[in-house]
Design an enzyme around this catalytic site. Structure first.
Site, PDB file in Angstrom:
ATOM      1  N   ASP A  65     -21.074 -64.471  23.209  1.00  0.00           N
ATOM      2  CA  ASP A  65     -20.858 -65.489  24.281  1.00  0.00           C
ATOM      3  C   ASP A  65     -21.995 -66.523  24.139  1.00  0.00           C
ATOM      4  OD1 ASP A  65     -18.757 -63.947  25.321  1.00  0.00           O
ATOM      5  OD2 ASP A  65     -19.414 -64.068  27.333  1.00  0.00           O
TER       6      ASP A  65
ATOM      7  N   ARG B 166     -24.959 -52.374  34.128  1.00  0.00           N
ATOM      8  CA  ARG B 166     -23.746 -52.516  33.412  1.00  0.00           C
ATOM      9  C   ARG B 166     -24.187 -53.503  32.010  1.00  0.00           C
ATOM     10  NH1 ARG B 166     -19.977 -56.899  33.454  1.00  0.00           N
ATOM     11  NH2 ARG B 166     -17.940 -56.332  33.115  1.00  0.00           N
ATOM     12  N   ALA B 167     -23.775 -53.019  30.956  1.00  0.00           N
ATOM     13  CA  ALA B 167     -24.183 -53.850  29.956  1.00  0.00           C
ATOM     14  C   ALA B 167     -23.299 -55.030  29.493  1.00  0.00           C
ATOM     15  CB  ALA B 167     -24.338 -52.793  28.731  1.00  0.00           C
TER      16      ALA B 167
ATOM     17  N   SER C  50     -36.420 -31.556  29.636  1.00  0.00           N
ATOM     18  CA  SER C  50     -35.244 -32.061  30.306  1.00  0.00           C
ATOM     19  C   SER C  50     -34.416 -30.857  31.226  1.00  0.00           C
ATOM     20  CB  SER C  50     -34.249 -32.585  29.201  1.00  0.00           C
ATOM     21  OG  SER C  50     -34.889 -33.761  28.633  1.00  0.00           O
TER      22      SER C  50
ATOM     23  N   GLU D 204     -29.736 -33.300  32.263  1.00  0.00           N
ATOM     24  CA  GLU D 204     -28.904 -32.052  31.976  1.00  0.00           C
ATOM     25  C   GLU D 204     -28.204 -32.491  30.565  1.00  0.00           C
ATOM     26  OE1 GLU D 204     -27.997 -28.599  32.072  1.00  0.00           O
ATOM     27  OE2 GLU D 204     -28.470 -29.076  34.070  1.00  0.00           O
ATOM     28  N   GLY D 205     -28.114 -31.475  29.839  1.00  0.00           N
ATOM     29  CA  GLY D 205     -27.302 -31.391  28.713  1.00  0.00           C
ATOM     30  C   GLY D 205     -27.633 -32.574  27.355  1.00  0.00           C
TER      31      GLY D 205
ATOM     32  N   ASP E  88     -27.780 -37.105  21.025  1.00  0.00           N
ATOM     33  CA  ASP E  88     -28.706 -36.856  22.164  1.00  0.00           C
ATOM     34  C   ASP E  88     -28.670 -38.055  22.869  1.00  0.00           C
ATOM     35  OD1 ASP E  88     -30.999 -36.693  23.685  1.00  0.00           O
ATOM     36  OD2 ASP E  88     -32.313 -35.828  22.140  1.00  0.00           O
TER      37      ASP E  88
ATOM     38  N   ARG F 105     -30.716 -38.940  25.642  1.00  0.00           N
ATOM     39  CA  ARG F 105     -31.723 -39.016  26.451  1.00  0.00           C
ATOM     40  C   ARG F 105     -32.327 -40.244  26.042  1.00  0.00           C
ATOM     41  NH1 ARG F 105     -34.192 -33.312  25.517  1.00  0.00           N
ATOM     42  NH2 ARG F 105     -33.633 -33.908  23.596  1.00  0.00           N
TER      43      ARG F 105
ATOM     44  N   THR G  72     -43.911 -30.072  22.311  1.00  0.00           N
ATOM     45  CA  THR G  72     -42.736 -30.337  21.849  1.00  0.00           C
ATOM     46  C   THR G  72     -42.333 -29.911  20.392  1.00  0.00           C
ATOM     47  OG1 THR G  72     -40.793 -31.859  21.546  1.00  0.00           O
ATOM     48  CG2 THR G  72     -43.110 -32.464  21.019  1.00  0.00           C
TER      49      THR G  72
END
Length: 397
Positions: free
Chosen positions: A31, A138-139, A253, A293-294, A327, A329, A350
């Protein structure tokens, strides 16, 4: 290929037009965007001549309420839920369609003295109501226009027009690049605008602090909220972390099945306990418990992924089968919490190099990766092998 957000902001402040592209998995469109505060008939004419799309005016909810702009439809079935209001023309216009009169309507829309009765309905300007929180919620181009206006210090309203090729097809990135080159226009992406806001704005709030005795030791627990996705996170702090030395940190996480129920499908629960024990032994450190989560897909989708794994897919394939990245995250919120705790330099517990890169992308220094490998179980052997082979986790299997 694309310009920096700062470059686009400078042009917008000068009354220029920029091109903003959204994600190829969304509308995959570009746009023209300008600030409503600086709109001119010449800019409107440029948009309708070279953009060929619908000229719309993204605004905040406050503008819509003040001018009594009702939704265009009572039940919005648009696939992206674009929030059109009833279209308008200012009462001073004639047909309302000329570039001059469309500019007049936009200028009067921003006039603080304007009232709802100053506009005829329907008309030739289409206001759009941006969601609170902008592109972080909102993208879309609607939110991008209002966000850009706010970042410029202008009135929170923009003017947008979809870019259509001369043959009537939608302009995609190669076409948009040619357009930007032809008219010497800066071109940015909504993805980069999201990253810019996450990097430059404080999105977390420290809400409550308590003393939390645990089986591993006593910690100072700090609860955080965030304005990005409204999830709540908690930091468990041990000892004095304000010495300026690198601090032992675990960014963990959430894993309900592993952390609470002791699931053997993953190594999350043992990692959580081992990290708390190691921080306690060192006498200082932080365990940041993130509600992701997840790997960010949520509890029910994680269970759906488990079901697919029972049918033969691995953890990455299952996520992708459900329509998610391997992933999902993002470490921006976690980085802001760590900064709020006064940390700049970390020794990160980690096995995941992406986590290191994710935090370093927000100006945190990771001086050392501290491995956190748990014994392999028969039930999670394939899971861990997939994390090593497909997600790059540093594991000795």
């Amino acid at each position: 290929m694309f310009h920096r957000i700062e470059e686009a902001l400078e042009d917008l402040k000068q009354g220029k037009v920029v091109i903003v592209c959204d994600d190829e998995n969304r509308e995959n469109e570009g746009d023209f965007i300008a600030l409503a505060e600086y709109i001119t008939p010449e800019t409107i004419n440029f948009m309708i001549t070279h953009g060929r799309g619908l000229v719309c005016v993204p605004i905040t909810e406050e503008y819509a309420e003040r001018l009594q702009l009702e939704p265009m439809v009572s039940h919005n079935t648009d696939s992206h839920h674009t929030a059109f209001t009833v279209s308008i023309d200012h009462v001073s216009t004639t047909t309302g369609i000329s570039a001059h009169e469309r500019a007049t309507t936009i200028q009067e829309l921003l006039n603080p003295a304007s009232k709802g009765s100053d506009f005829n309905r329907p008309g030739h300007i289409f206001p759009l109501i941006a969601k609170e929180g902008g592109v972080l919620r909102r993208a879309g181009h609607t939110e991008a226009a209002v966000d850009l206006a706010k970042l410029c210090g202008a009135e929170p309203a923009g003017v947008i027009c979809e870019i259509i090729n001369e043959d009537g097809t939608m302009a995609r990135v190669p076409d948009l690049l040619e357009c930007a080159k032809q008219f010497d226009i800066k071109m940015i992406t909504i993805e980069d605008l999201i990253a810019y806001r996450r990097h430059h704005e404080t999105l977390v709030t420290r809400e409550v602090e308590i003393t939390l005795p645990t089986d591993f030791g006593t910690f100072h627990a700090i609860g955080y909220s965030n304005s990005l996705d409204m999830k709540e996170h908690i930091a468990l702090v041990k000892g004095d972390i304000s010495t300026g030395e690198p601090v032992l940190v675990r960014v963990h996480s959430e894993c309900l099945t592993g952390d609470v129920f002791g699931s053997c499908r993953c190594d999350c629960g043992p990692q959580l306990h081992a990290a708390l024990a190691q921080i306690e032994r060192e006498g200082k450190g932080v365990l940041l418990y993130m509600r992701q989560e997840g790997r960010g897909i949520g509890l029910l989708n994680k269970l759906r992924a488990y079901k697919l794994q029972e049918e033969g897919l691995d953890t990455v394939e299952a996520n992708e089968k459900l329509g998610f990245p391997a992933d999902l995250r993002d470490y921006g919120i976690g980085a802001q919490i760590l900064k709020d705790l006064g940390l700049q330099s970390l020794r990160l517990l980690t096995n995941n190099p992406r986590k290191i890169a994710g935090l370093q992308g927000y100006d945190l220094e990771v001086t050392e990766r501290v491995p956190l490998q748990m014994p392999t179980k028969e039930e999670n052997k394939t899971y861990l092998q997939t994390k090593a082979s497909k997600l790059g986790h540093l594991l000795n299997l």
